[in-house]
Design a protein around this motif. Structure first.
Motif, PDB file in Angstrom:
ATOM      1  N   ALA A  83      43.185  36.185  42.872  1.00  0.00           N
ATOM      2  CA  ALA A  83      42.575  36.389  41.560  1.00  0.00           C
ATOM      3  C   ALA A  83      42.992  37.700  40.906  1.00  0.00           C
ATOM      4  N   GLY A  84      43.768  38.528  41.625  1.00  0.00           N
ATOM      5  CA  GLY A  84      44.145  39.827  41.082  1.00  0.00           C
ATOM      6  C   GLY A  84      44.800  39.777  39.712  1.00  0.00           C
ATOM      7  N   PRO A  85      45.842  38.957  39.515  1.00  0.00           N
ATOM      8  CA  PRO A  85      46.502  38.903  38.209  1.00  0.00           C
ATOM      9  C   PRO A  85      45.549  38.516  37.073  1.00  0.00           C
ATOM     10  N   TRP A  86      44.626  37.591  37.348  1.00  0.00           N
ATOM     11  CA  TRP A  86      43.680  37.167  36.304  1.00  0.00           C
ATOM     12  C   TRP A  86      42.755  38.318  35.929  1.00  0.00           C
ATOM     13  N   PHE A  87      42.223  39.028  36.900  1.00  0.00           N
ATOM     14  CA  PHE A  87      41.317  40.135  36.610  1.00  0.00           C
ATOM     15  C   PHE A  87      42.043  41.270  35.893  1.00  0.00           C
ATOM     16  N   ARG A  88      43.280  41.552  36.293  1.00  0.00           N
ATOM     17  CA  ARG A  88      44.027  42.619  35.619  1.00  0.00           C
ATOM     18  C   ARG A  88      44.266  42.284  34.145  1.00  0.00           C
ATOM     19  N   LYS A  89      44.468  40.999  33.862  1.00  0.00           N
ATOM     20  CA  LYS A  89      44.748  40.587  32.486  1.00  0.00           C
ATOM     21  C   LYS A  89      43.483  40.394  31.659  1.00  0.00           C
ATOM     22  N   HIS A  90      42.464  39.747  32.245  1.00  0.00           N
ATOM     23  CA  HIS A  90      41.286  39.354  31.472  1.00  0.00           C
ATOM     24  C   HIS A  90      40.068  40.252  31.677  1.00  0.00           C
TER      25      HIS A  90
END
Length: 223
Positions: free
Chosen positions: A116-123
């Motif tokens: 989930a790291g990429p999603w949290f960094r973006k959103h």
């Protein structure tokens, strides 16, 4: 090439096998793993050295002994029947492919990287930055991981406090060393080690259940 999981995921339309492994860096195969199919959650112990703990009254209530190769065969059957495999990184995919190199392409096509790291960094950039800033200087995990995301109240998942900073690799070492010194007798382990073993299994199970919960949370926000 793996496609973005947010595009591939449909929680209702296809069965998903949620998989999480635990091992030490030097281990060629997982020491144990937890698999969640639907509502069924089972932890399998793969390391023969840990078999006494899996078969004991203390460990047997929580885990079963099954060689890693046998579990891979079961997972492949599910994949061939149309299931996806989900893991919280590419580690699980690599281990599956190493066990079945002739099926490597099919495994990759059916693999869901639920990190989930990429999603949290973006959103949720501020939330991610706050979690990153809160990492202890000497934390065994040097980056924001699954347990950290699950600790966010908005996500709505509870991880017991005793598991928040739990080190599975260190626990594997301690239990293996304890069994070696006790001649393979789980009953002769100290109470502290038996509790550590049970917490290791609980930790692994929370990784799987938490991964599914977090993926559903993100999927709900991404539609």
């Amino acid at each position: 090439m793996l496609k973005p999981w947010s595009i591939r995921l449909d929680l209702q339309a296809q069965p998903i096998i949620w998989l999480d492994v635990e091992r030490r860096k030097a281990d060629l195969e997982p020491a144990l793993s937890t698999v969640k199919r639907g509502e069924q959650v089972i932890t399998y112990v793969h390391d023969p050295q840990l078999k006494p703990a899996a078969l004991s009254s203390g460990g047997g209530e929580l885990a079963q002994f099954l060689p890693w190769d046998d579990l891979v065969a079961r997972i492949l059957k599910d994949v061939q029947a149309g299931a996806l495999i989900a893991g919280y990184s590419l580690t699980e995919l690599k281990l599956l492919q190493e066990a079945r190199p002739t099926d490597a392409e099919q495994l990759e096509q059916r693999y869901l990287n639920a990190n989930a790291g990429p999603w949290f960094r973006k959103h949720r950039p501020k939330m991610y930055a706050d979690l990153e800033a809160a990492l202890p200087p000497k934390a065994f995990m040097k980056k924001v991981g699954l347990t950290h995301f699950l600790s966010v109240p908005e996500v709505g998942y509870h991880v017991p406090n005793r598991l928040a900073d739990f080190s599975p690799a260190e626990t594997l070492k301690r239990v293996r060393d304890g069994l070696a010194k006790s001649g393979g007798s789980y009953g002769n382990l100290t109470q502290d080690l038996r509790m550590a073993w049970k917490n290791l299994i609980k930790y692994n199970q929370h990784d799987v259940k938490g991964m599914e919960h977090l993926t559903g949370y993100i999927h709900g926000l991404s539609r």
